[in-house]
Design a protein around this motif. Structure first.
Motif, PDB file in Angstrom:
ATOM      1  N   MET A 230      -5.266  -7.521   0.807  1.00  0.00           N
ATOM      2  CA  MET A 230      -3.963  -6.870   0.716  1.00  0.00           C
ATOM      3  C   MET A 230      -2.853  -7.904   0.541  1.00  0.00           C
ATOM      4  SD  MET A 230      -1.948  -4.545   3.539  1.00  0.00           S
ATOM      5  CE  MET A 230      -1.611  -5.986   4.574  1.00  0.00           C
ATOM      6  N   LEU A 231      -2.886  -8.960   1.369  1.00  0.00           N
ATOM      7  CA  LEU A 231      -1.835  -9.974   1.314  1.00  0.00           C
ATOM      8  C   LEU A 231      -1.906 -10.810   0.044  1.00  0.00           C
ATOM      9  CD1 LEU A 231      -1.824 -11.274   5.015  1.00  0.00           C
ATOM     10  CD2 LEU A 231      -0.269  -9.632   3.942  1.00  0.00           C
ATOM     11  N   SER A 232      -3.094 -10.908  -0.557  1.00  0.00           N
ATOM     12  CA  SER A 232      -3.252 -11.750  -1.750  1.00  0.00           C
ATOM     13  C   SER A 232      -2.970 -11.003  -3.041  1.00  0.00           C
ATOM     14  CB  SER A 232      -4.669 -12.334  -1.791  1.00  0.00           C
ATOM     15  OG  SER A 232      -5.633 -11.302  -1.926  1.00  0.00           O
ATOM     16  N   SER A 233      -2.670  -9.723  -2.968  1.00  0.00           N
ATOM     17  CA  SER A 233      -2.263  -9.020  -4.186  1.00  0.00           C
ATOM     18  C   SER A 233      -0.966  -9.644  -4.678  1.00  0.00           C
ATOM     19  CB  SER A 233      -2.071  -7.534  -3.913  1.00  0.00           C
ATOM     20  OG  SER A 233      -0.941  -7.316  -3.086  1.00  0.00           O
ATOM     21  N   PRO A 234      -0.753  -9.737  -5.975  1.00  0.00           N
ATOM     22  CA  PRO A 234       0.444 -10.420  -6.487  1.00  0.00           C
ATOM     23  C   PRO A 234       1.751  -9.890  -5.906  1.00  0.00           C
ATOM     24  CG  PRO A 234      -1.105 -10.022  -8.267  1.00  0.00           C
ATOM     25  CD  PRO A 234      -1.656  -9.319  -7.064  1.00  0.00           C
ATOM     26  N   GLU A 235       1.859  -8.562  -5.778  1.00  0.00           N
ATOM     27  CA  GLU A 235       3.094  -7.992  -5.250  1.00  0.00           C
ATOM     28  C   GLU A 235       3.323  -8.410  -3.804  1.00  0.00           C
ATOM     29  OE1 GLU A 235       1.715  -5.488  -8.620  1.00  0.00           O
ATOM     30  OE2 GLU A 235       0.767  -6.314  -6.830  1.00  0.00           O
ATOM     31  N   ALA A 236       2.259  -8.300  -2.961  1.00  0.00           N
ATOM     32  CA  ALA A 236       2.402  -8.666  -1.550  1.00  0.00           C
ATOM     33  C   ALA A 236       2.664 -10.158  -1.388  1.00  0.00           C
ATOM     34  CB  ALA A 236       1.144  -8.261  -0.783  1.00  0.00           C
ATOM     35  N   ALA A 237       1.962 -10.984  -2.176  1.00  0.00           N
ATOM     36  CA  ALA A 237       2.141 -12.435  -2.067  1.00  0.00           C
ATOM     37  C   ALA A 237       3.567 -12.847  -2.432  1.00  0.00           C
ATOM     38  CB  ALA A 237       1.137 -13.149  -2.978  1.00  0.00           C
ATOM     39  N   LEU A 238       4.100 -12.269  -3.513  1.00  0.00           N
ATOM     40  CA  LEU A 238       5.471 -12.600  -3.903  1.00  0.00           C
ATOM     41  C   LEU A 238       6.489 -12.030  -2.929  1.00  0.00           C
ATOM     42  CD1 LEU A 238       5.566 -12.381  -7.796  1.00  0.00           C
ATOM     43  CD2 LEU A 238       5.790 -14.393  -6.361  1.00  0.00           C
TER      44      LEU A 238
ATOM     45  N   GLY B 236      -7.252 -14.854  -2.520  1.00  0.00           N
ATOM     46  CA  GLY B 236      -7.751 -13.547  -2.917  1.00  0.00           C
ATOM     47  C   GLY B 236      -8.753 -13.639  -4.047  1.00  0.00           C
ATOM     48  N   SER B 237      -8.475 -14.510  -5.022  1.00  0.00           N
ATOM     49  CA  SER B 237      -9.406 -14.702  -6.142  1.00  0.00           C
ATOM     50  C   SER B 237     -10.724 -15.298  -5.656  1.00  0.00           C
ATOM     51  CB  SER B 237      -8.773 -15.619  -7.200  1.00  0.00           C
ATOM     52  OG  SER B 237      -7.601 -15.034  -7.736  1.00  0.00           O
ATOM     53  N   ILE B 238     -10.654 -16.231  -4.697  1.00  0.00           N
ATOM     54  CA  ILE B 238     -11.873 -16.854  -4.157  1.00  0.00           C
ATOM     55  C   ILE B 238     -12.715 -15.823  -3.421  1.00  0.00           C
ATOM     56  CG2 ILE B 238     -12.734 -18.528  -2.469  1.00  0.00           C
ATOM     57  CD1 ILE B 238     -10.300 -20.282  -3.208  1.00  0.00           C
ATOM     58  N   LEU B 239     -12.065 -14.967  -2.627  1.00  0.00           N
ATOM     59  CA  LEU B 239     -12.788 -13.934  -1.892  1.00  0.00           C
ATOM     60  C   LEU B 239     -13.510 -12.978  -2.840  1.00  0.00           C
ATOM     61  CD1 LEU B 239     -10.395 -12.967   1.052  1.00  0.00           C
ATOM     62  CD2 LEU B 239     -12.651 -14.029   1.211  1.00  0.00           C
ATOM     63  N   LYS B 240     -12.822 -12.579  -3.908  1.00  0.00           N
ATOM     64  CA  LYS B 240     -13.443 -11.675  -4.877  1.00  0.00           C
ATOM     65  C   LYS B 240     -14.601 -12.351  -5.603  1.00  0.00           C
ATOM     66  CE  LYS B 240      -9.188  -9.067  -5.751  1.00  0.00           C
ATOM     67  NZ  LYS B 240      -8.114  -8.756  -6.739  1.00  0.00           N
ATOM     68  N   PHE B 241     -14.432 -13.632  -5.887  1.00  0.00           N
ATOM     69  CA  PHE B 241     -15.458 -14.358  -6.635  1.00  0.00           C
ATOM     70  C   PHE B 241     -16.713 -14.600  -5.794  1.00  0.00           C
ATOM     71  CE2 PHE B 241     -17.397 -18.394  -8.015  1.00  0.00           C
ATOM     72  CZ  PHE B 241     -17.689 -18.069  -9.332  1.00  0.00           C
ATOM     73  N   THR B 242     -16.522 -14.963  -4.527  1.00  0.00           N
ATOM     74  CA  THR B 242     -17.666 -15.278  -3.673  1.00  0.00           C
ATOM     75  C   THR B 242     -18.377 -14.039  -3.174  1.00  0.00           C
ATOM     76  OG1 THR B 242     -16.200 -15.396  -1.748  1.00  0.00           O
ATOM     77  CG2 THR B 242     -16.668 -17.453  -2.922  1.00  0.00           C
ATOM     78  N   GLY B 243     -17.641 -12.905  -3.089  1.00  0.00           N
ATOM     79  CA  GLY B 243     -18.262 -11.671  -2.618  1.00  0.00           C
ATOM     80  C   GLY B 243     -18.586 -11.677  -1.140  1.00  0.00           C
ATOM     81  N   LEU B 244     -17.913 -12.538  -0.360  1.00  0.00           N
ATOM     82  CA  LEU B 244     -18.158 -12.598   1.081  1.00  0.00           C
ATOM     83  C   LEU B 244     -17.696 -11.309   1.761  1.00  0.00           C
ATOM     84  CD1 LEU B 244     -16.952 -16.236   1.857  1.00  0.00           C
ATOM     85  CD2 LEU B 244     -19.317 -15.431   1.708  1.00  0.00           C
ATOM     86  N   ASN B 245     -18.425 -10.872   2.758  1.00  0.00           N
ATOM     87  CA  ASN B 245     -18.067  -9.685   3.520  1.00  0.00           C
ATOM     88  C   ASN B 245     -17.532 -10.122   4.876  1.00  0.00           C
ATOM     89  OD1 ASN B 245     -17.741  -7.188   4.607  1.00  0.00           O
ATOM     90  ND2 ASN B 245     -19.911  -6.615   4.574  1.00  0.00           N
ATOM     91  N   LEU B 246     -16.211 -10.149   5.008  1.00  0.00           N
ATOM     92  CA  LEU B 246     -15.571 -10.646   6.227  1.00  0.00           C
ATOM     93  C   LEU B 246     -14.921  -9.527   7.028  1.00  0.00           C
ATOM     94  CD1 LEU B 246     -13.914 -13.856   4.747  1.00  0.00           C
ATOM     95  CD2 LEU B 246     -16.125 -13.651   5.886  1.00  0.00           C
ATOM     96  N   GLY B 247     -15.273  -8.296   6.706  1.00  0.00           N
ATOM     97  CA  GLY B 247     -14.802  -7.155   7.484  1.00  0.00           C
ATOM     98  C   GLY B 247     -13.309  -6.940   7.393  1.00  0.00           C
ATOM     99  N   VAL B 248     -12.686  -6.742   8.564  1.00  0.00           N
ATOM    100  CA  VAL B 248     -11.250  -6.438   8.627  1.00  0.00           C
ATOM    101  C   VAL B 248     -10.429  -7.581   8.047  1.00  0.00           C
ATOM    102  CG1 VAL B 248      -9.315  -5.932  10.161  1.00  0.00           C
ATOM    103  CG2 VAL B 248     -11.569  -4.953  10.639  1.00  0.00           C
ATOM    104  N   PHE B 249     -10.829  -8.832   8.346  1.00  0.00           N
ATOM    105  CA  PHE B 249     -10.094  -9.989   7.828  1.00  0.00           C
ATOM    106  C   PHE B 249     -10.051  -9.978   6.304  1.00  0.00           C
ATOM    107  CE2 PHE B 249     -10.220 -14.357   6.155  1.00  0.00           C
ATOM    108  CZ  PHE B 249      -9.003 -14.818   6.630  1.00  0.00           C
ATOM    109  N   GLU B 250     -11.172  -9.603   5.683  1.00  0.00           N
ATOM    110  CA  GLU B 250     -11.225  -9.549   4.224  1.00  0.00           C
ATOM    111  C   GLU B 250     -10.253  -8.513   3.684  1.00  0.00           C
ATOM    112  OE1 GLU B 250     -14.393  -8.768   0.570  1.00  0.00           O
ATOM    113  OE2 GLU B 250     -15.009  -8.486   2.645  1.00  0.00           O
ATOM    114  N   ASN B 251     -10.192  -7.346   4.315  1.00  0.00           N
ATOM    115  CA  ASN B 251      -9.279  -6.303   3.861  1.00  0.00           C
ATOM    116  C   ASN B 251      -7.831  -6.749   3.974  1.00  0.00           C
ATOM    117  OD1 ASN B 251     -11.311  -4.468   3.249  1.00  0.00           O
ATOM    118  ND2 ASN B 251     -11.393  -3.663   5.336  1.00  0.00           N
ATOM    119  N   ILE B 252      -7.520  -7.441   5.083  1.00  0.00           N
ATOM    120  CA  ILE B 252      -6.149  -7.929   5.265  1.00  0.00           C
ATOM    121  C   ILE B 252      -5.809  -8.983   4.211  1.00  0.00           C
ATOM    122  CG2 ILE B 252      -4.615  -9.207   6.809  1.00  0.00           C
ATOM    123  CD1 ILE B 252      -6.099  -7.908   9.158  1.00  0.00           C
TER     124      ILE B 252
END
Length: 477
Positions: free
Chosen positions: A292-300, A273-289
């Motif tokens: 969501m999964l890389s948020s600390p609460e969801a990951a834990l 999740g941190s890498i995606l935010k840092f690179t700014g890549l636009n991966l559409g639906v995959f990026e949104n998923i």
């Protein structure tokens, strides 16, 4: 403005005296600190309690689920025997390394989800057996394990201290803290292993351990028997159960990959999740998923589901519901302490520290030394690393800009500096000191000479490491 500094000094003194001399629970110590500071700072009474409640609730909101999920993961790993599986597998993998380094590596991995005091109890029997089989002085392996567990405990989320500091400093990138905190913790674990290896070569035999005499000596010196729950996150009942598990559970351990998955899957998700935010890549639906999964609460939560899939060790004969109940009982006081630390922080933020300190042009020269020094003072004085971290973060947050430490990366360095300060030092007022000395079967004098010294060595080294890494990143960026 001198009055403001006096008030802060009185608050720190109260926290030290309340937890050490008066033996009050840290929750009430922090509560009365917040109320007393607010009243003396002349915050209107009608505003003070809502302010405290708001700070309490905000901290609870920010890290409540993280602490609950992290605690449940730790309990699941304990109850399933996953910690033993990790330890034994790592011993095989690292068999070419000197034994102290292997033990330190075990501590580093296990301490990420499991509190260092509970983890030491769980692994102490294994440590004793390993010392006998490898003919390595047990003192050396005791120090290797204690230092290996201690560094991740104060530096790597989801343990409560770093989480609370991240909430207090309003850090947004928790994944960055996990990566850099894990790096610094690894360096400090190696420092502990080096010292343990030195002991292994130097010491030929350990003095006979006399637990009853140790207790009498401490009672005479301090007027009380040692307690293994004097402010740190520890449950003696759960520790006794952990001993039973270590002694009774020899078969049916989960595989290494399954045992490690509740630890590493959340870390990998948050890092992605941190890498995606840092690179700014636009991966559409995959990026949104992924976001969501890389948020600390969801990951834990995913880590918790993996942990709950582990089978409970047969000697336990305990249902999943009981396991969750036990985990929640352990998490409750941790949540209360950290949230009340947030309440104290909300009161401190109302003090005119920023305006007062802005008059000092050279304050930025103190940089990371100031948070380290405050945390080290609090740790040494009152014993609890968690309380030291929470209190220091509350004091430092209003003056981050004056210290020149206001960016996200700077906040990470501040949290790591606070964490290394909270290691300096573990001695007789620290519950972990007693667990190491009693379960490691070393007398108090020896524990002071080697365990306390090792934590001092780790803490001071940690300060220089974080200063060096901050300097390096400032050059590169």
């Amino acid at each position: 403005m001198i009055w403001t500094l006096i008030l802060l000094t009185l608050t720190v003194l109260w926290i030290i005296l309340g937890t050490t001399k008066f033996k009050l629970h840290p929750f009430f110590v922090l509560l009365w600190a917040a109320i007393g500071l607010g009243l003396l700072a002349q915050i209107p009474g009608k505003d003070l309690i809502p302010l405290i409640a708001k700070g309490f609730g905000k901290t609870f909101e920010n890290i409540g689920l993280l602490i609950v999920f992290g605690t449940l993961i730790g309990v699941s790993l304990e109850q399933s025997g996953a910690t033993q599986s990790i330890a034994r597998s790592l011993l095989k993998i690292l068999s070419r390394l000197p034994v102290p380094y292997a033990v330190s590596a075990i501590g580093y991995i296990v301490a990420i989800p499991v509190f260092c005091d509970s983890a030491f109890v769980i692994l102490s029997a294994l440590n004793k057996t390993l010392a006998q089989e490898s003919k390595t002085p047990r003192l050396a392996l005791t120090i290797a394990l204690s230092t290996g567990l201690f560094a991740p405990h104060v530096l790597v989320p989801p343990t409560p201290g770093p989480l609370a500091a991240a909430a207090q400093l309003e850090l947004q990138n928790l994944g960055l803290l996990i990566v850099l905190g894990g790096l610094v913790a690894l360096i400090l674990v190696v420092v502990g292993a080096l010292y343990a290896q030195y002991l292994a070569k130097k010491i030929k035999a350990m003095p006979e351990f006399d637990a009853a005499n140790t207790t009498r000596n401490i009672t005479a010196k301090h007027g009380q028997k040692p307690s293994i729950s004097s402010g740190e996150n520890h449950d003696s009942a759960s520790n006794e159960e952990s001993i039973d598990l270590e002694l009774g559970h020899a078969q049916g351990l989960p595989g290494l990959f399954h045992a490690l998955s509740p630890i590493f899957v959340p870390i990998v998700l948050m890092a992605l999740g941190s890498i995606l935010k840092f690179t700014g890549l636009n991966l559409g639906v995959f990026e949104n998923i992924m976001l969501m999964l890389s948020s600390p609460e969801a990951a834990l939560l995913i880590g918790l589901l993996l942990a709950m899939s582990l089978k409970i060790a047969k000697p336990r004969n305990q249902s999943k519901d009981k396991l969750i109940e036990q985990g929640l009982k352990i998490a409750a006081p941790i949540l209360l302490i950290t949230a009340m630390g947030g309440a104290l922080g909300s009161v401190i933020k109302e003090l005119p520290l920023t305006q007062y300190l802005s008059a000092f042009d050279g304050l930025e020269h103190f940089g990371l030394i100031l948070p380290f020094g405050i945390a080290a003072l609090l740790k040494t004085a009152q014993g609890s690393s968690t309380v030291a971290i929470i209190t220091t973060a509350s004091i430092i947050f209003p003056i981050l800009s004056q210290l020149g430490l206001s960016s996200e990366l700077d906040k990470v360095w501040v949290i790591i500096a606070i964490g290394t300060g909270s290691m300096t030092v573990s001695h007789a007022n620290d519950s972990y000191f007693w667990i190491v000395s009693q379960m490691g079967e070393i007398d108090v004098k020896t524990a002071y000479r080697h365990h306390t010294f090792a934590t001092l060595l780790q803490g001071v080294t940690g300060l220089f490491v974080v200063l060096g890494l901050k300097w390096l990143t400032s050059i590169l960026t």
